[in-house]
Design an enzyme around this catalytic site. Structure first.
Site, short mmCIF file in Angstrom:
data_model
loop_
_atom_site.label_atom_id
_atom_site.label_comp_id
_atom_site.label_asym_id
_atom_site.label_seq_id
_atom_site.Cartn_x
_atom_site.Cartn_y
_atom_site.Cartn_z
N LYS A 44 10.85 8.61 5.03
CA LYS A 44 10.25 8.02 3.40
C LYS A 44 10.37 6.35 3.69
O LYS A 44 11.66 6.18 3.64
CB LYS A 44 10.16 9.61 2.29
CG LYS A 44 10.25 8.75 1.17
CD LYS A 44 8.60 8.83 0.54
CE LYS A 44 8.47 7.93 -0.37
NZ LYS A 44 6.57 7.42 -0.26
N ASN A 68 -3.25 10.49 -2.19
CA ASN A 68 -1.68 10.24 -2.94
C ASN A 68 -1.47 8.94 -3.46
O ASN A 68 -2.10 7.95 -2.93
CB ASN A 68 -0.34 11.40 -1.81
CG ASN A 68 0.00 9.43 -1.15
OD1 ASN A 68 1.07 9.01 -0.96
ND2 ASN A 68 -0.55 8.87 0.15
N ILE A 70 1.42 8.50 -4.93
CA ILE A 70 3.22 9.35 -4.88
C ILE A 70 3.95 7.47 -5.81
O ILE A 70 4.81 7.30 -6.39
CB ILE A 70 3.88 8.70 -3.00
CG1 ILE A 70 2.90 10.29 -2.46
CG2 ILE A 70 5.34 9.68 -3.96
CD1 ILE A 70 2.87 11.57 -3.94
N GLY A 71 3.98 5.91 -5.12
CA GLY A 71 4.15 4.67 -5.44
C GLY A 71 5.92 4.38 -5.29
O GLY A 71 6.50 3.76 -6.23
N ASN A 98 11.84 3.92 7.25
CA ASN A 98 10.73 3.65 6.66
C ASN A 98 11.26 2.21 5.73
O ASN A 98 11.72 2.66 4.77
CB ASN A 98 9.75 4.07 6.41
CG ASN A 98 8.06 3.55 5.43
OD1 ASN A 98 8.26 3.41 4.66
ND2 ASN A 98 7.52 3.37 7.08
N CYS A 129 1.62 -0.75 1.51
CA CYS A 129 1.71 0.73 0.67
C CYS A 129 0.49 0.52 -0.01
O CYS A 129 1.11 -0.54 -0.88
CB CYS A 129 3.26 1.07 0.18
SG CYS A 129 2.81 2.31 -0.90
N ASN A 191 -1.46 2.86 7.87
CA ASN A 191 -1.83 3.65 6.72
C ASN A 191 -2.36 4.54 6.74
O ASN A 191 -3.67 4.28 6.68
CB ASN A 191 -0.03 2.41 5.80
CG ASN A 191 -0.06 2.73 4.76
OD1 ASN A 191 0.38 4.20 3.77
ND2 ASN A 191 1.55 2.52 5.18
N GLY A 216 -5.40 11.85 6.17
CA GLY A 216 -5.45 12.88 7.19
C GLY A 216 -6.51 13.11 7.74
O GLY A 216 -7.08 11.76 8.27
C1 LIG Z 1 2.47 12.33 0.63
C2 LIG Z 1 2.21 10.93 1.11
C3 LIG Z 1 3.37 9.98 1.35
C4 LIG Z 1 3.86 8.59 1.87
N1 LIG Z 1 4.25 8.03 1.79
C5 LIG Z 1 4.59 7.26 2.49
C6 LIG Z 1 5.89 5.95 2.96
O1 LIG Z 1 6.16 6.46 2.12
N2 LIG Z 1 5.45 5.10 3.77
C7 LIG Z 1 5.21 4.26 4.36
O2 LIG Z 1 4.82 3.93 5.31
N3 LIG Z 1 3.67 5.51 4.69
C8 LIG Z 1 3.73 6.53 3.86
N4 LIG Z 1 2.16 7.37 3.99
C9 LIG Z 1 1.76 7.27 5.55
C10 LIG Z 1 1.53 8.16 6.44
O3 LIG Z 1 2.60 7.81 6.86
C11 LIG Z 1 0.33 7.41 7.27
O4 LIG Z 1 0.93 6.25 7.64
C12 LIG Z 1 -0.56 8.22 6.84
O5 LIG Z 1 -0.68 8.96 6.04
C13 LIG Z 1 -1.75 8.09 7.86
O6 LIG Z 1 -1.57 9.40 8.92
P1 LIG Z 1 -1.94 10.40 8.90
O7 LIG Z 1 -3.11 10.62 7.98
O8 LIG Z 1 -1.05 11.47 9.65
O9 LIG Z 1 -1.71 11.26 7.29
C14 LIG Z 1 2.24 8.64 3.32
C15 LIG Z 1 1.32 9.34 3.47
C16 LIG Z 1 1.15 10.48 2.32
C17 LIG Z 1 0.02 11.36 2.46
#
Ligand SMILES: Cc1cc2nc3c(=O)[nH]c(=O)nc-3n(C[C@H](O)[C@H](O)[C@H](O)COP(=O)(O)O)c2cc1C
Length: 303
Positions: A44, A68, A70-71, A98, A129, A191, A216
């Protein structure tokens, strides 16, 4: 069969990694998946100070994905070092932290602190982000901004430095090139994409933050296209992600030019997704009599 991949100074046993924000600090997942079989864990986001993140609701399901906001909720670098790093340092797969921040000095602070400790292979610099006002997204507003922060952070560490780019830009290749020119070891992308969902009865946004990041399967074609464009522009490795839930999805990214991939939202649906994807890639290689992963990296036939 050779599945090892070199990212900067770090050798991953295989190309299947887990994405930041979807795998906690790894120990939370250790009872539901055999972590040692994963290629690398991306933690995270860690910031200089602890963050509580945005007020709930901060997650909404969408067709073929989720939003999401989350912030960047996280424990902050000092607590991370004390409480989370010991597990990560002992864990078998490579570990990338990260890193996020508001200004470049925040990122540098986190990196320099972590550099004093063993157990971290490198950093994934989150320039992307979309869910906090200054979540690094300004570094994705122009390739020169990306270049400036990468230049500053490159001086702060010799460890593997991966730059995570935002898909919320028009020309991803220009950002990838800017990062490569200033010494990035690899690019990770994508991202989340900025999205919004509205409850029509309440006539209000479903997320308190109003907008959120879409992830997703819905975003997979965007991620694959951006991987392909970035891979054509740079010679450093690309780590692709966005919507990967099975081996075929991962292979799309690899054929588009990714040397490794990350599973994000898929972990929430099925915590063992990474291992299923890895098995599927191995099966594909067997069926196609491939000895090395690099025989297919970027080998999509576009002409
Ligand atoms: C709940 C959630 C929290 C995330 N938190 C971070 C984060 O802290 N730092 C970051 O670089 N990406 C964060 N991401 C992005 C993911 O690492 C990824 O880049 C993005 O979700 C696309 O991949 P996916 O479609 O397989 O989820 C987050 C994604 C989700 C769904």
């Amino acid at each position: 069969m050779e599945l090892k991949v070199k990212i900067g100074k770090t050798v991953l046993n295989n190309p299947v990694c887990v994405a930041s924000g979807t795998f906690g600090y790894a120990h939370e997942m250790s009872s539901v998946i055999d972590i040692k079989k994963i290629g690398a864990v991306f933690t995270k986001a860690i910031t200089k100070e602890p963050r509580v993140g945005n007020p709930p609701p901060r997650i909404v399901e969408t067709p073929a994905g989720m939003l999401n906001a989350i912030g960047l909720a996280n424990v902050g670098v000092d607590v991370f070092i004390k409480e989370k790093l010991p597990f990560l340092a002992k864990m078998k797969p490579a570990c990338f932290v990260n890193v996020a921040g508001t200004v470049a000095d925040d990122y540098e602070h986190v990196i320099r602190k972590l550099d004093e400790h063993e157990g971290v292979d490198g950093y994934e610099i989150n320039l992307s982000c979309p869910n906090v006002k200054k979540g690094g997204i300004s570094f994705s507003s122009h390739p020169d901004e990306t270049a400036a922060i990468v230049k500053q952070l490159r001086k702060a560490t010799k460890r593997t430095m991966i730059i995570k780019l935002s898909p919320n830009v028009t020309d991803i290749a220009a950002y990838a090139k800017a990062a490569e020119n200033e010494g990035a070891d690899a690019i990770s992308l994508i991202n989340t994409l900025i999205g919004m969902s509205i409850d029509v009865n309440k006539r209000k946004p479903r997320l308190t933050n109003v907008t959120g990041g879409l992830s997703g399967p819905a975003i997979r074609p965007v991620g694959v296209a951006m991987t392909w464009k970035a891979a054509k522009a740079v010679s450093i490795p690309i780590i692709g992600m966005g919507g990967i839930v099975n081996a075929r999805d991962a292979l799309e990214y690899i054929l588009a030019g990714a040397s490794a991939i990350q599973i994000g939202t898929g972990n929430f649906v099925e915590p063992e997704t990474a291992l299923k994807v890895l098995n599927g890639i191995t099966e594909y290689m067997k069926q196609n009599k491939l000895k090395e992963l690099k025989d297919i990296i970027g080998k999509v036939q576009t002409a």
